[in-house]
Design an enzyme around this catalytic site. Structure first.
Site, short mmCIF file in Angstrom:
data_model
loop_
_atom_site.label_atom_id
_atom_site.label_comp_id
_atom_site.label_asym_id
_atom_site.label_seq_id
_atom_site.Cartn_x
_atom_site.Cartn_y
_atom_site.Cartn_z
N HIS A 159 4.73 0.18 0.31
CA HIS A 159 5.50 -0.63 1.08
C HIS A 159 4.61 -1.76 1.76
O HIS A 159 3.35 -1.77 1.77
CB HIS A 159 6.08 0.48 2.18
CG HIS A 159 4.89 1.25 3.00
ND1 HIS A 159 4.45 2.31 2.43
CD2 HIS A 159 4.23 1.08 4.19
CE1 HIS A 159 3.51 2.77 3.42
NE2 HIS A 159 3.66 1.95 4.69
N ASP A 170 0.66 4.80 1.87
CA ASP A 170 -0.17 5.08 2.99
C ASP A 170 -1.45 6.13 2.66
O ASP A 170 -1.21 7.28 2.01
CB ASP A 170 0.90 5.93 4.18
CG ASP A 170 1.41 4.55 4.92
OD1 ASP A 170 1.04 3.73 5.13
OD2 ASP A 170 2.52 5.14 5.58
N ARG A 194 5.43 6.35 13.73
CA ARG A 194 5.49 6.97 12.31
C ARG A 194 4.79 8.42 12.31
O ARG A 194 3.93 8.63 13.05
CB ARG A 194 4.45 6.17 11.59
CG ARG A 194 4.69 6.65 10.26
CD ARG A 194 3.77 5.79 9.19
NE ARG A 194 2.41 6.16 9.35
CZ ARG A 194 1.25 5.52 9.06
NH1 ARG A 194 1.46 4.50 8.43
NH2 ARG A 194 0.14 5.88 9.27
N HIS A 214 0.84 -1.00 -0.06
CA HIS A 214 0.02 -0.02 -0.06
C HIS A 214 0.84 1.41 0.04
O HIS A 214 1.92 1.27 0.36
CB HIS A 214 -1.14 -0.14 1.22
CG HIS A 214 -0.34 0.26 2.65
ND1 HIS A 214 0.41 -0.97 3.08
CD2 HIS A 214 -0.04 1.27 3.47
CE1 HIS A 214 0.87 -0.60 4.14
NE2 HIS A 214 0.83 0.48 4.49
C1 SIN Z 1 3.17 1.33 7.43
O1 SIN Z 1 2.50 0.77 6.89
O2 SIN Z 1 2.93 2.66 7.44
C2 SIN Z 1 3.89 0.91 8.51
C3 SIN Z 1 5.19 0.08 8.13
C4 SIN Z 1 5.94 -0.64 8.95
O3 SIN Z 1 5.52 -0.89 10.22
O4 SIN Z 1 6.96 -1.27 8.79
#
Ligand code: SIN
Length: 303
Positions: free
Chosen positions: A279, A120, A294, A118
């Protein structure tokens, strides 16, 4: 500014070694590890910030080790790129709004949304332009994150597909991902707060002008302007025609040649361009804990 990883840093600034950045590209298409740099210092130094920004748009994901920074420094670094946003389902740190806590422990709810490709928050009208993710606690092994370069995914599409998708638009929704496990009333309330949005299937990068394949398997539900006489002869064409094309486009994120995979350590940071990448957080580590924080930086309306 940049150098081969075999050689000494190309730029050693007058003051000290802490003001040189060493750059090690990680694959042929995406990702570089930066060292001799502290993000707390970058947040306060316009020259360093400009260097990091250039590298960010070049490599799309920057990795930093040993960033023993405070939450305030994490937020301050991300804020140099724009406003931060909270997440409607994943909570933020009580003292640091905009610092989303992606904490996974054996007690976490079963629903895990991170282990699917995805970009974000494409369910927002303005998805984040970038995200800064720091590892607070690591599993002893596993829990890597992968990123994929969606500008390269677009470049390498067959010309006939590029022609077919030029001008197409697609619906993005929070409902069937973060809302899926909610009771219906709660899910509808979430959707009411974040109504489905629509983005171009091929977006233009606001900084670099590149074309980017901008659909993802987590949030993109369907094309909104596919069912025209150019594509459809009979009703029967609708479902397989558009669903198969969308599924083909979504599958491009899984091509290893466009990807990089990062092994986390405590205090590692990844800073990614959320316009041109997707990612996938690999969920192979339960019952170990994995705690990430994040900061997502508000972006523009994709065009
Ligand atoms: C996310 O999907 O923004 C987080 C990715 C992760 O936890 O590695």
């Amino acid at each position: 500014m940049e150098q081969d990883h075999q050689s000494a840093p190309a730029v050693v600034r007058a003051a000290s070694l802490t003001k040189s950045i060493r750059v090690e590209p990680m694959t042929c298409t995406i990702g570089a590890q930066l060292s001799h740099v502290n993000l707390g210092a970058v947040a306060e130094d316009d020259d360093l910030l400009a260097e990091v920004k250039n590298l960010f748009f070049k490599y799309r994901v920057l990795f930093f080790r040993d960033q023993d920074i405070t939450r305030a420094q994490h937020v301050a670094f991300a804020r140099r790129f724009g406003e931060l946003e909270d997440h409607p389902v994943v909570g933020s740190h009580p003292d640091y709004p905009g610092l989303v806590q992606i904490y996974k422990t054996p007690d976490s709810p079963l629903e895990r949304n991170e282990n699917s490709w995805h970009t974000d928050a494409t369910w927002r009208d303005k998805p984040p332009m970038g995200c800064v993710l720091r590892c607070v606690e690591c599993p002893p092994m596993g829990g890597d994150t992968m990123w994929v370069n969606m500008a390269e995914a677009y470049n390498q599409l067959p010309e006939e597909i590029k022609f077919k998708i030029a001008g197409l638009r697609a619906r993005h929704s929070i409902e069937a991902s973060f809302g899926a496990a909610m009771p219906i009333e709660k899910r509808l309330a979430l959707k009411n707060r974040f109504p489905d949005t629509e983005h171009p299937v091929v977006r233009i990068h606001p900084e670099t002008g590149e074309r980017i394949l901008f659909v993802n398997g987590s949030f993109t539900t369907h094309f909104t302007n596919y069912n025209t006489s150019a594509n459809i002869r009979f009703g029967l064409d609708k479902a397989p025609g558009s669903a198969q094309l969308l599924s083909y486009l979504v599958s491009q994120a899984t091509i290893p040649e466009f990807q990089v995979r990062f092994r986390w350590e405590k205090n590692s940071v990844a800073f990614w361009d959320n316009c041109s990448t997707q990612h996938y957080a690999v969920m192979d580590y339960p019952p170990s804990h994995r705690k990430m924080e994040r900061a997502a930086i508000v972006g523009d309306i994709p065009f």
